[in-house]
Scaffold this motif. Sequence first.
Motif, short mmCIF file in Angstrom:
data_model
loop_
_atom_site.label_atom_id
_atom_site.label_comp_id
_atom_site.label_asym_id
_atom_site.label_seq_id
_atom_site.Cartn_x
_atom_site.Cartn_y
_atom_site.Cartn_z
N CYS A 75 0.87 -1.12 0.08
CA CYS A 75 0.16 0.04 0.09
C CYS A 75 1.02 1.33 0.02
O CYS A 75 0.74 2.13 0.87
CB CYS A 75 -0.95 -0.08 1.30
SG CYS A 75 -1.91 -1.57 1.32
N ASP A 111 1.19 -1.09 -4.97
CA ASP A 111 -0.14 -0.53 -4.60
C ASP A 111 -0.90 -1.04 -5.45
O ASP A 111 -0.77 -1.50 -6.51
CB ASP A 111 0.08 1.03 -4.78
CG ASP A 111 -1.09 1.56 -3.86
OD1 ASP A 111 -0.70 2.33 -2.88
OD2 ASP A 111 -2.04 1.87 -4.28
N ASP A 134 -2.87 -6.21 -5.96
CA ASP A 134 -3.72 -6.35 -4.89
C ASP A 134 -3.41 -6.93 -3.70
O ASP A 134 -3.41 -8.45 -3.57
CB ASP A 134 -5.23 -6.90 -5.42
CG ASP A 134 -6.20 -6.80 -4.48
OD1 ASP A 134 -6.20 -6.57 -3.26
OD2 ASP A 134 -7.54 -7.12 -4.76
N VAL A 135 -3.18 -6.60 -2.56
CA VAL A 135 -2.71 -7.09 -1.57
C VAL A 135 -3.69 -7.86 -0.88
O VAL A 135 -3.17 -9.03 -0.21
CB VAL A 135 -2.19 -6.10 -0.17
CG1 VAL A 135 -2.03 -6.57 0.88
CG2 VAL A 135 -0.94 -5.43 -0.76
C1 LIG Z 1 -3.27 4.94 3.55
S1 LIG Z 1 -2.60 4.90 1.92
C2 LIG Z 1 -0.71 4.75 2.29
C3 LIG Z 1 0.00 5.23 1.23
C4 LIG Z 1 1.48 5.56 1.62
N1 LIG Z 1 2.04 4.18 1.88
C5 LIG Z 1 1.61 6.45 2.78
O1 LIG Z 1 1.98 6.05 3.94
O2 LIG Z 1 1.37 7.70 2.80
C6 LIG Z 1 -3.34 3.24 1.52
C7 LIG Z 1 -2.87 2.75 0.00
O3 LIG Z 1 -3.07 1.40 -0.13
C8 LIG Z 1 -3.67 1.38 -1.48
N2 LIG Z 1 -4.49 0.38 -1.58
C9 LIG Z 1 -6.03 0.14 -1.34
N3 LIG Z 1 -6.25 -1.09 -1.55
C10 LIG Z 1 -5.34 -1.88 -1.59
C11 LIG Z 1 -5.05 -3.29 -2.02
N4 LIG Z 1 -5.92 -4.12 -1.90
N5 LIG Z 1 -4.07 -3.73 -2.44
C12 LIG Z 1 -2.78 -2.82 -2.68
N6 LIG Z 1 -2.82 -1.48 -2.19
C13 LIG Z 1 -4.12 -1.01 -1.85
C14 LIG Z 1 -4.33 2.67 -1.81
O4 LIG Z 1 -3.96 2.94 -3.11
C15 LIG Z 1 -3.24 3.69 -1.29
O5 LIG Z 1 -2.30 4.27 -2.06
#
Ligand SMILES: C[S@@+](CC[C@H](N)C(=O)[O-])C[C@H]1O[C@@H](n2cnc3c(N)ncnc32)[C@H](O)[C@@H]1O
Lengths: 469, 186
Positions: A155, A184, A244-245
């Motif tokens: 993410c 991400d 997709d995590v």
């Molecule tokens: C809270 S943000 C954190 C961004 C960055 N790491 C930061 O600390 O500023 C969460 C991130 O998770 C990504 N995200 C949401 N669902 C996801 C998934 N199922 N798999 C991977 N990434 C995901 C979103 O696109 C977003 O960029």
Amino acid sequence: MRWPFRLLPLSLPSKVEATRLRPSSFLPRILSRNLQSNASNTESEARLLERLIEPCEDRAAAKNELRWLKEHVQKTAPGDLEAQHAMLNSLVDERSTGKPLQYILGTEYFGDLELECRPGVLIPRQETAASVSHLVHLLSLAPKLRRHLRVLDLCTGSGCIPLLFQHEFTKARPEIQLRLLGVDISPEAVQLARDNRSRLLEAAHLQLPNCDEDQENSDPSDIEYNTPRRSLEVLKTTEFIQADVLAEDPLLQDPAGPKSDIPSLEAALRLQSTVRLGKGRHRTSTFHKDRPKCWPVLICNPPYISPDEFVRTTSRSVREFEPKTALIPPVNSQGQHIDQADTFYPRLLELANTHRTMVVLFEVADMAQALRVAQMAKSYRKPWDETHATNKTLRDSIRSGDLWDSIEIWRDQPGQARENGVPEVIDGFQVAGRGNGRSVVCWKYAARRWFGDEHPISAQIAKIKSQVT
Amino acid sequence: MTSSKLLRPLLRPQTLRLSKCLLRPFSTTLPLPSKPLPPRLLIPENDMIENFLKGSGPGGQKINKTSSAVQLKHIPTGIVIKCQDTRSRSQNRKVARRLLAERVEELELGEGARTAVKAREKSKKKASGDKKRRRKYRALAEGEKDDGDDLEGEVVGVEGKESVVEQSDGGKSAVSKAHEEIPEKD
Ligand SMILES: C[S@@+](CC[C@H](N)C(=O)[O-])C[C@H]1O[C@@H](n2cnc3c(N)ncnc32)[C@H](O)[C@@H]1O
């Protein structure tokens, strides 16, 4: 036009710092001369300030933002007062709708780094930087780290976490080979993270000639001299990929089940390592061989706000301007007893288990969520695996259950001692620092080896720290 | 010329009572730093309480304030410094540490901060071409009252006393109670 300079890390050698990176030391004066040259300007400035107070929530913040906006227009249209006024006006208009300043100016600071921000991708938060810096600090104290360290950031958003990790860790331990990967689901985020990496690469390039000119500093063991070089090497191998995590590994899935365009993390990691080998860029190094399943450091700041909290507890500029997929997790498909805010954490713990992770750092919203996540980590049991059944030691360790040797909760400022100096423990978990509950950090038993003995991690860290100071 | 004048008292034994507050980052055989300004001194992290002045909100993903302000309190002397010059918290932290080291050193100079401050201001006027020295210090008696919430550069105070507050760009000084500026968080 000046962007490569703006992105230089702030800790650069003094020449650059003095001229480019401390605008506040000279700009406000120039600005106040230009913009406050007569009474009507002062008056219009007061009006601008008034308009900023609502989105900024208080006067002091509004004053700061107005100053930074002025510095920005001054830089963008140097000398052209008309243009500056017009631009400042429209920027204040934009800001007064609640649009975050970081999206308007296009950057945010994360530790020493100035990173690009774009609507559609979450703005990095200071608290995240503080946790990451603290983890880097602890790891950099470990005397017996392996020569290679692989860091996976799930993410990753703007890529801020791996990029800061790189910046700070390389400075402290240039001899250790870092490999960083950010993942991400959002294509906009992956693109922004890659752009931020490119910009830091350029900045690192710009630093190299300076070092070469400086003949006295060309001692290869000199850290000052080597850090930009190492940073370049590490940044070159740093990657950001889409996955997709939450999706399950397709190898474990029912082949007839639903298919998505976005690969699961496992599939993406396998694909990525094949591509790397295909290009043959790192064929000679065992470090870069196909090891999609080994990530000793796992960091994640997942979406952690429930739909209800989203409405009740977020500020307007978050709610209306930042992407919801970055903030609100989907409903947990596995267990109804799991709070929607917590959807990511069981999956993250599973990934930590399957990727031989030694230390995890997960950001959370507050102490309540920290305690829920710490409890999940404590009660995490490895899924039963047939190969374990024949190995007595492994079987016993699974029976005894504890995957994690030490589970800690960190507050916003994890490095700061509490005012009364007494170590804090809540529900049996060690709590470090001051501020709100901000992250959960778990260490594997094997991570003790990094710190060179058999005591629990926190005791070792305390010992090392007392030796350092 | 400024530095040798200001730093000489550092060598007098009776003024060394605060010197355990300051560490020289580089061990040097010279008793005085060779650079004119500013003397490079480090205050041990354990002697400071740092605050990020974010208010009492939830933080993290729930808010996205541009909150880069840093406040440092020096425990042995009670001096308080605030810095919100730049959008970078980490830059503000560095600046705040430098300013604090300067203030602690002024105290160390013997006859108390105010005299040293005045001395500095005088020498500052002579060295007006020096761009690095952008801050002036004023005696508090002349300061106009201000509520202290609109400071742009630094807040310098000694806990429990009224103290001088200086802005980075306006040169306007103000008085504030330093201890009121530290929100004790828990
Ligand atoms: C809270 S943000 C954190 C961004 C960055 N790491 C930061 O600390 O500023 C969460 C991130 O998770 C990504 N995200 C949401 N669902 C996801 C998934 N199922 N798999 C991977 N990434 C995901 C979103 O696109 C977003 O960029």
